[in-house]
Design an enzyme around this catalytic site. Structure first.
Site, PDB file in Angstrom:
ATOM      1  N   HIS A   1       1.971   2.661  -8.486  1.00  0.00           N
ATOM      2  CA  HIS A   1       3.209   3.394  -8.161  1.00  0.00           C
ATOM      3  C   HIS A   1       4.361   2.539  -8.675  1.00  0.00           C
ATOM      4  O   HIS A   1       4.366   1.317  -8.509  1.00  0.00           O
ATOM      5  CB  HIS A   1       3.302   3.595  -6.651  1.00  0.00           C
ATOM      6  CG  HIS A   1       4.570   4.242  -6.172  1.00  0.00           C
ATOM      7  ND1 HIS A   1       5.209   5.244  -6.872  1.00  0.00           N
ATOM      8  CD2 HIS A   1       5.321   4.028  -5.057  1.00  0.00           C
ATOM      9  CE1 HIS A   1       6.282   5.633  -6.203  1.00  0.00           C
ATOM     10  NE2 HIS A   1       6.373   4.902  -5.104  1.00  0.00           N
TER      11      HIS A   1
ATOM     12  N   TYR B   1      -7.528  -4.283  -1.162  1.00  0.00           N
ATOM     13  CA  TYR B   1      -8.745  -3.457  -1.135  1.00  0.00           C
ATOM     14  C   TYR B   1      -8.607  -2.354  -0.100  1.00  0.00           C
ATOM     15  O   TYR B   1      -9.505  -2.092   0.678  1.00  0.00           O
ATOM     16  CB  TYR B   1      -9.967  -4.331  -0.839  1.00  0.00           C
ATOM     17  CG  TYR B   1     -11.279  -3.739  -1.330  1.00  0.00           C
ATOM     18  CD1 TYR B   1     -11.609  -3.759  -2.672  1.00  0.00           C
ATOM     19  CD2 TYR B   1     -12.177  -3.172  -0.427  1.00  0.00           C
ATOM     20  CE1 TYR B   1     -12.808  -3.218  -3.113  1.00  0.00           C
ATOM     21  CE2 TYR B   1     -13.386  -2.634  -0.860  1.00  0.00           C
ATOM     22  CZ  TYR B   1     -13.692  -2.670  -2.207  1.00  0.00           C
ATOM     23  OH  TYR B   1     -14.885  -2.136  -2.649  1.00  0.00           O
TER      24      TYR B   1
END
Length: 337
Positions: free
Chosen positions: A110, A26
């Site tokens: 990514h 988070y």
């Protein structure tokens, strides 16, 4: 070959509506993903190592169920990994891999760990990527404005035959389909991202600024003047490029500056510089950089920590800290030590 761009018409959120999404981590990206998806009508849970870390407390404050990562993965149909690159292989091996459901979708923001095979997913799950082209706070703020940040989408493994549709649905939930979701590959996203960071955006720019500052100060000019000319005004130029490209920047600056641009740029970026860029790209493509980074992280980042300390105390940094105190309008941010 022309790129394919998806908008809301071809990136419908429907495939995600009945799914539970676990956002693992988070931090910078994770908070934006979780909140945007929830606001788009998707069920979201947050996976974190514990409930007492600052990020976990923030997720709880934002109203999310925060579960141990293993439990979050068990409950999820879609697992988005937003933990830092250096931590994902261990997190994946310990908590994610043993708990992935067959037919689930493993996602990353990514492609680094998938492309270089530090994470090796099983054959019975979809493996996809949605990479917003902006930091998490922008992904969130643009969504709240009714817009979105462009995203890249890629499919590494299509176990269900629906991987692309599911990934596009996730991108829609982030708000990316409002701006455009561009199809790419894990290879292209990873290698271009690393090259851009190293040769231009971070490594190249940082070195260029420091070299310019040192050239002026060693020639006897005041460090404050050197700071303004070589660092402070970078934002003015980059903002113009951001808005309209290099040509718009050249249109907007003075004729003197434009003339200097044309005659001096090639003296800085020489054939030798371009050869170095090719070597940098080759090291990225071969996996040499990735292996070196993993090795450094495995040691606890001793060299990186040494560089952080020394680079934060260079003359340009020291001068900048003093000058930024005078410029209240820029909301100066300093690293806490």
């Amino acid at each position: 070959m022309a790129i394919k761009v998806h908008y809301e018409k071809t990136a419908k959120i429907d495939p995600l509506k009945k799914s539970t999404v676990a956002v693992v981590g988070y931090g910078s990206q994770g908070h934006a993903h979780a909140q945007n998806l929830r606001d788009s009508g998707v069920k979201v849970i947050v996976g974190n190592h514990n409930r007492t870390s600052p990020n976990a407390k923030l997720a709880l404050k934002h109203g999310f169920d925060v579960l141990p990562i293993a439990d979050a993965v068990k409950a999820a149909d879609v697992v988005m990994c937003t933990v830092p690159d250096e931590f994902l292989p261990e997190t994946y091996k310990a908590d994610i891999a043993p708990n992935l459901k067959p037919g689930a979708m493993l996602m990353v923001a990514h492609g680094f760990n998938i492309h270089f095979k530090f994470v090796k997913p099983p054959k019975n799950v979809d493996v996809t990527m949605i990479a917003p082209k902006g930091p998490g706070h922008t992904v969130r703020s643009e969504y709240l404005k009714g817009g979105g940040v462009p995203c890249l989408v890629a499919v590494h493994q299509d176990a269900t035959g629906k991987a692309l549709k599911r990934a596009l649905a996730y991108g829609n939930g982030l708000g990316g389909a409002r701006a455009g979701i561009i199809e790419t590959t894990f290879k292209d996203e990873t290698e271009t991202d690393l090259f851009g960071e190293q040769a231009v955006l971070c490594g190249g720019l940082s070195a260029l600024i420091q070299a310019g500052f040192e050239t002026l100060t060693k020639a006897g000019y005041p460090p404050e003047m050197a700071y303004f000319e070589c660092l402070h005004e970078v934002k003015l130029i980059v903002d113009l490029m951001y808005e309209g490209g290099i040509s718009y920047m050249r249109y907007s600056i003075s004729n003197t500056a434009e003339y200097g641009d044309y005659i001096t740029g090639p003296k800085i970026i020489t054939k030798k510089t371009r050869a170095s860029m090719k070597k940098i790209l080759k090291d990225i493509q071969s996996g040499k950089f990735a292996k070196a980074f993993r090795k450094e992280c495995g040691k606890g980042k001793p060299w990186m920590n040494k560089m952080r300390k020394s680079e934060s105390n260079t003359p340009v940094e020291k001068v900048g800290r003093d000058l930024r105190k005078m410029m209240k309008w820029i909301q100066s941010k300093e690293i806490r030590k």
